[in-house]
Design an enzyme around this catalytic site. Structure first.
Site, PDB file in Angstrom:
ATOM      1  N   LEU A 118       2.090  14.821  11.828  1.00 54.35           N
ATOM      2  CA  LEU A 118       1.186  13.947  12.607  1.00 54.35           C
ATOM      3  C   LEU A 118      -0.159  13.713  11.915  1.00 54.35           C
ATOM      4  O   LEU A 118      -1.125  13.360  12.573  1.00 54.35           O
ATOM      5  CB  LEU A 118       0.967  14.506  14.029  1.00 54.35           C
ATOM      6  CG  LEU A 118       2.220  14.628  14.904  1.00 54.35           C
ATOM      7  CD1 LEU A 118       1.857  15.186  16.282  1.00 54.35           C
ATOM      8  CD2 LEU A 118       2.925  13.280  15.073  1.00 54.35           C
ATOM      9  N   ASN A 131      -0.915  11.361   9.751  1.00 53.79           N
ATOM     10  CA  ASN A 131      -1.253   9.938   9.679  1.00 53.79           C
ATOM     11  C   ASN A 131      -0.246   9.123  10.496  1.00 53.79           C
ATOM     12  O   ASN A 131       0.150   8.030  10.112  1.00 53.79           O
ATOM     13  CB  ASN A 131      -1.242   9.483   8.207  1.00 53.79           C
ATOM     14  CG  ASN A 131      -1.892   8.137   8.013  1.00 53.79           C
ATOM     15  OD1 ASN A 131      -2.715   7.707   8.822  1.00 53.79           O
ATOM     16  ND2 ASN A 131      -1.503   7.426   6.966  1.00 53.79           N
ATOM     17  N   ASP A 169       4.863  20.410   8.588  1.00 58.52           N
ATOM     18  CA  ASP A 169       4.529  19.737   7.332  1.00 58.52           C
ATOM     19  C   ASP A 169       5.693  19.952   6.347  1.00 58.52           C
ATOM     20  O   ASP A 169       6.152  21.088   6.177  1.00 58.52           O
ATOM     21  CB  ASP A 169       3.239  20.371   6.784  1.00 58.52           C
ATOM     22  CG  ASP A 169       2.680  19.609   5.618  1.00 58.52           C
ATOM     23  OD1 ASP A 169       1.503  19.240   5.693  1.00 58.52           O
ATOM     24  OD2 ASP A 169       3.415  19.393   4.623  1.00 58.52           O
ATOM     25  N   LYS A 210       0.527   7.238   1.869  1.00 63.36           N
ATOM     26  CA  LYS A 210       0.962   5.879   1.512  1.00 63.36           C
ATOM     27  C   LYS A 210      -0.145   4.888   1.185  1.00 63.36           C
ATOM     28  O   LYS A 210       0.120   3.689   1.072  1.00 63.36           O
ATOM     29  CB  LYS A 210       1.836   5.322   2.640  1.00 63.36           C
ATOM     30  CG  LYS A 210       1.098   5.190   3.960  1.00 63.36           C
ATOM     31  CD  LYS A 210       1.940   4.482   5.004  1.00 63.36           C
ATOM     32  CE  LYS A 210       1.121   4.204   6.250  1.00 63.36           C
ATOM     33  NZ  LYS A 210       1.835   3.535   7.307  1.00 63.36           N
ATOM     34  N   SER A 239       9.699   2.151  -2.975  1.00 67.96           N
ATOM     35  CA  SER A 239       8.857   0.951  -2.874  1.00 67.96           C
ATOM     36  C   SER A 239       9.091   0.047  -4.074  1.00 67.96           C
ATOM     37  O   SER A 239       9.403   0.529  -5.177  1.00 67.96           O
ATOM     38  CB  SER A 239       7.395   1.408  -2.851  1.00 67.96           C
ATOM     39  OG  SER A 239       6.534   0.349  -3.146  1.00 67.96           O
ATOM     40  N   THR A 276       6.962  -1.089  -5.677  1.00 70.83           N
ATOM     41  CA  THR A 276       5.903  -0.750  -6.624  1.00 70.83           C
ATOM     42  C   THR A 276       6.468  -0.048  -7.870  1.00 70.83           C
ATOM     43  O   THR A 276       5.825  -0.043  -8.917  1.00 70.83           O
ATOM     44  CB  THR A 276       4.818   0.104  -5.929  1.00 70.83           C
ATOM     45  OG1 THR A 276       3.653   0.119  -6.728  1.00 70.83           O
ATOM     46  CG2 THR A 276       5.265   1.509  -5.667  1.00 70.83           C
ATOM     47  N   TYR A 330      -0.074   6.346  -6.325  1.00 68.03           N
ATOM     48  CA  TYR A 330       0.928   6.240  -5.257  1.00 68.03           C
ATOM     49  C   TYR A 330       2.247   5.723  -5.836  1.00 68.03           C
ATOM     50  O   TYR A 330       3.315   6.288  -5.605  1.00 68.03           O
ATOM     51  CB  TYR A 330       0.417   5.295  -4.154  1.00 68.03           C
ATOM     52  CG  TYR A 330       1.498   4.778  -3.241  1.00 68.03           C
ATOM     53  CD1 TYR A 330       1.987   5.554  -2.200  1.00 68.03           C
ATOM     54  CD2 TYR A 330       2.049   3.506  -3.423  1.00 68.03           C
ATOM     55  CE1 TYR A 330       3.005   5.081  -1.378  1.00 68.03           C
ATOM     56  CE2 TYR A 330       3.052   3.028  -2.615  1.00 68.03           C
ATOM     57  CZ  TYR A 330       3.529   3.812  -1.588  1.00 68.03           C
ATOM     58  OH  TYR A 330       4.532   3.333  -0.787  1.00 68.03           O
ATOM     59  N   LYS A 340       6.184   7.443  -6.337  1.00 70.33           N
ATOM     60  CA  LYS A 340       7.486   6.869  -5.935  1.00 70.33           C
ATOM     61  C   LYS A 340       8.454   6.895  -7.121  1.00 70.33           C
ATOM     62  O   LYS A 340       9.633   7.211  -6.968  1.00 70.33           O
ATOM     63  CB  LYS A 340       7.313   5.444  -5.411  1.00 70.33           C
ATOM     64  CG  LYS A 340       6.596   5.361  -4.074  1.00 70.33           C
ATOM     65  CD  LYS A 340       7.399   6.000  -2.946  1.00 70.33           C
ATOM     66  CE  LYS A 340       6.642   6.058  -1.641  1.00 70.33           C
ATOM     67  NZ  LYS A 340       7.236   6.946  -0.631  1.00 70.33           N
ATOM     68  N   ASN A 373      -5.219  -1.280   4.917  1.00 70.36           N
ATOM     69  CA  ASN A 373      -5.462  -1.944   3.632  1.00 70.36           C
ATOM     70  C   ASN A 373      -4.528  -3.123   3.443  1.00 70.36           C
ATOM     71  O   ASN A 373      -4.696  -3.912   2.544  1.00 70.36           O
ATOM     72  CB  ASN A 373      -5.166  -0.979   2.470  1.00 70.36           C
ATOM     73  CG  ASN A 373      -6.254   0.036   2.323  1.00 70.36           C
ATOM     74  OD1 ASN A 373      -7.413  -0.325   2.203  1.00 70.36           O
ATOM     75  ND2 ASN A 373      -5.894   1.310   2.352  1.00 70.36           N
ATOM     76  N   GLY A 378      -5.404  -4.060  -9.603  1.00 72.16           N
ATOM     77  CA  GLY A 378      -4.085  -3.445  -9.398  1.00 72.16           C
ATOM     78  C   GLY A 378      -3.078  -4.372  -8.731  1.00 72.16           C
ATOM     79  O   GLY A 378      -1.904  -4.032  -8.625  1.00 72.16           O
TER      80      GLY A 378
HETATM   81  N1  UFG Z   1      -4.727  -9.145   0.555  1.00 67.52           N
HETATM   82  C1  UFG Z   1      -5.818  -9.977   0.714  1.00 67.52           C
HETATM   83  N2  UFG Z   1      -6.807  -9.577   1.543  1.00 67.52           N
HETATM   84  C2  UFG Z   1      -6.770  -8.398   2.228  1.00 67.52           C
HETATM   85  C3  UFG Z   1      -5.645  -7.551   2.057  1.00 67.52           C
HETATM   86  C4  UFG Z   1      -4.643  -7.954   1.197  1.00 67.52           C
HETATM   87  O1  UFG Z   1      -5.909 -11.041   0.115  1.00 67.52           O
HETATM   88  O2  UFG Z   1      -7.728  -8.087   2.957  1.00 67.52           O
HETATM   89  C5  UFG Z   1      -3.651  -9.577  -0.354  1.00 67.52           C
HETATM   90  C6  UFG Z   1      -3.459  -8.615  -1.519  1.00 67.52           C
HETATM   91  O3  UFG Z   1      -4.362  -8.903  -2.545  1.00 67.52           O
HETATM   92  C7  UFG Z   1      -2.000  -8.900  -1.879  1.00 67.52           C
HETATM   93  C8  UFG Z   1      -1.350  -9.285  -0.536  1.00 67.52           C
HETATM   94  O4  UFG Z   1      -2.433  -9.574   0.339  1.00 67.52           O
HETATM   95  O5  UFG Z   1      -1.946 -10.003  -2.711  1.00 67.52           O
HETATM   96  C9  UFG Z   1      -0.536  -8.161   0.053  1.00 67.52           C
HETATM   97  O6  UFG Z   1      -1.350  -6.989   0.019  1.00 67.52           O
HETATM   98  P1  UFG Z   1      -0.953  -5.659   0.799  1.00 67.52           P
HETATM   99  O7  UFG Z   1      -2.030  -4.662   0.582  1.00 67.52           O
HETATM  100  O8  UFG Z   1      -0.567  -5.971   2.205  1.00 67.52           O
HETATM  101  O9  UFG Z   1       0.395  -5.224   0.095  1.00 67.52           O
HETATM  102  P2  UFG Z   1       0.672  -4.858  -1.424  1.00 67.52           P
HETATM  103  O10 UFG Z   1       1.676  -5.854  -1.877  1.00 67.52           O
HETATM  104  O11 UFG Z   1      -0.527  -4.693  -2.231  1.00 67.52           O
HETATM  105  O12 UFG Z   1       1.236  -3.402  -1.246  1.00 67.52           O
HETATM  106  C10 UFG Z   1       2.511  -3.207  -0.774  1.00 67.52           C
HETATM  107  C11 UFG Z   1       2.615  -1.878  -0.026  1.00 67.52           C
HETATM  108  C12 UFG Z   1       2.459  -0.721  -0.964  1.00 67.52           C
HETATM  109  C13 UFG Z   1       3.324  -0.902  -2.176  1.00 67.52           C
HETATM  110  C14 UFG Z   1       3.055  -2.236  -2.831  1.00 67.52           C
HETATM  111  C15 UFG Z   1       3.925  -2.515  -3.996  1.00 67.52           C
HETATM  112  O13 UFG Z   1       1.635  -1.788   0.968  1.00 67.52           O
HETATM  113  O14 UFG Z   1       2.858   0.440  -0.264  1.00 67.52           O
HETATM  114  O15 UFG Z   1       3.306  -3.249  -1.881  1.00 67.52           O
HETATM  115  O16 UFG Z   1       3.621  -3.759  -4.587  1.00 67.52           O
HETATM  116  F1  UFG Z   1       3.078   0.055  -3.073  1.00 67.52           F
END
Ligand code: UFG
Length: 333
Positions: free
Chosen positions: A36, A38, A61, A88, A128, A130, A153, A157, A197, A294
């Site tokens: 629990l 996150n 855990d 994550k 993922s 990723t 991260y 994976k 995020n 990234g």
């Molecule tokens: N984005 C924005 N503004 C924001 C948030 C995100 O423009 O406020 C954009 C990012 O730049 C990206 C797209 O939205 O282009 C998707 O972003 P996310 O953070 O939702 O997802 P990601 O593709 O970066 O990440 C996801 C998973 C991770 C995984 C990754 C692998 O969340 O766990 O894909 O590519 F590792």
């Protein structure tokens, strides 16, 4: 009904809780292990409300060998494990790589040790897209090599997939693309304590007024409208794929494989925001900002392997994902 026992680590989390429901509805008995840290007990009670049955839950855990051993001893005949439990956040992993390597690798090692000593031979691992880094070809298929990991991260994976590959246990790694949405009942969803995020949860926070505005990270990419392209998959479709993976691993011997789990369609950040506004009939305040370091320019899946071998196809629409994400956000507050 004689249900097979499926140990679900991280079952109180976003994808884990949706999988509990689908497992139960397909005749399995999910048993949850979650610390629990996150996630939320509400996801267990929510899942129980949906399936109208109690779910066995252990607040443990996964890195705690003794406590995990007790669960394996008490449950005796576990048929398969689905391992979701992991840190994550891509962004946090860059700030605290040790935390990610130590937790994500150690929990899997503990699990593999215990599975070996308790003769549990089947694991489904939460991986993922990723692992591909920046793929050379799109749509990316499972033959593509692991690329340079964009974050610690991502590296965990890759390492976890390799650890599983080297073990003697039957395994299926599911490489998720971008999960969105919530269960149609809005009784379970993303309860992470982390600040979001990801794109859709951030859009939801702007819609609810929790955030004033948001940024599109970069509009000068080589894509249809200059914003990054991803493959958004409804979490219910994602959860159902886990059940199909369990069916497959229990009905076959010597399985060691990985599947892409995406819809197979690239959608730009701008298109996500536009669709969210249209589907939910509201306005989102956003501005164009610089690129986020990234970020991969575009990635979307070739999902023919999982179509052909497991018979999995996505059925939920992208729009229903955006609608249910917003419904969940409204009820969460
Ligand atoms: N984005 C924005 N503004 C924001 C948030 C995100 O423009 O406020 C954009 C990012 O730049 C990206 C797209 O939205 O282009 C998707 O972003 P996310 O953070 O939702 O997802 P990601 O593709 O970066 O990440 C996801 C998973 C991770 C995984 C990754 C692998 O969340 O766990 O894909 O590519 F590792």
């Amino acid at each position: 009904m004689n249900r097979k026992n499926i140990l679900v680590t991280g079952g109180a989390g976003y994808i884990g809780s949706h999988t509990l429901v689908e497992l139960y509805n397909s005749g399995y008995k999910p048993i949850v292990v979650d610390n629990l840290s996150n996630s939320s007990l509400n996801n267990i009670t929510g899942a129980e409300q949906i399936i109208k049955s109690k779910i066995d839950f252990y607040k443990v855990d996964c890195t705690d060998f003794e406590q995990m051993n007790k669960v394996f001893k008490e449950k005796k005949n576990i048929d398969a494990v689905i391992h979701f439990a992991a840190f994550k956040s891509v962004e946090e992993s860059v700030r605290h790589p040790d935390k990610y390597f130590s937790n994500n690798i150690r929990s899997l090692e503990t699990l593999i040790d215990l599975m070996n000593s308790h003769n549990v031979n089947n694991i489904i691992f939460s991986s993922s897209c990723t692992v591909y880094g920046t793929p050379e070809f799109l749509p990316v298929n499972e033959l593509a090599p692991f690329g340079k990991a964009e974050s610690p991260y991502g590296e965990t994976k890759q390492l976890c997939e390799k650890l599983i590959e080297k073990s003697t246990i039957n395994s299926i790694s599911l490489r998720y693309f971008n999960p969105v949405g919530s269960h149609p009942t809005s009784l379970i969803g993303d309860c992470s304590a982390d600040k979001p995020n990801n794109l859709v949860p951030i859009i939801c926070e702007v819609a609810s007024g929790k955030r004033e505005s948001m940024q599109i990270f970069g509009n000068d990419y080589n894509t249809i409208d200059g914003t990054c392209v991803r493959d958004y998959i409804h979490v219910v479709d994602l959860a159902k794929a886990h059940v199909m993976a369990v069916n497959h691993i229990l009905n076959n011997t010597k399985i060691k494989t990985a599947y892409n789990l995406g819809v197979g369609k690239g959608v730009s950040v701008q298109e996500v925001i536009d669709s969210f506004q249209k589907v939910n009939n509201l306005k989102i305040s956003y501005e164009l900002g610089p690129r986020r370091s990234g970020d991969v320019e575009k990635i979307y899946s070739d999902n023919t392997k999982i179509n052909d071998e497991l018979g999995w196809f996505p059925v939920m629409s992208f729009e229903s994902g955006l609608e249910s994400a917003w419904n969940w956000e409204k009820l969460k507050n």
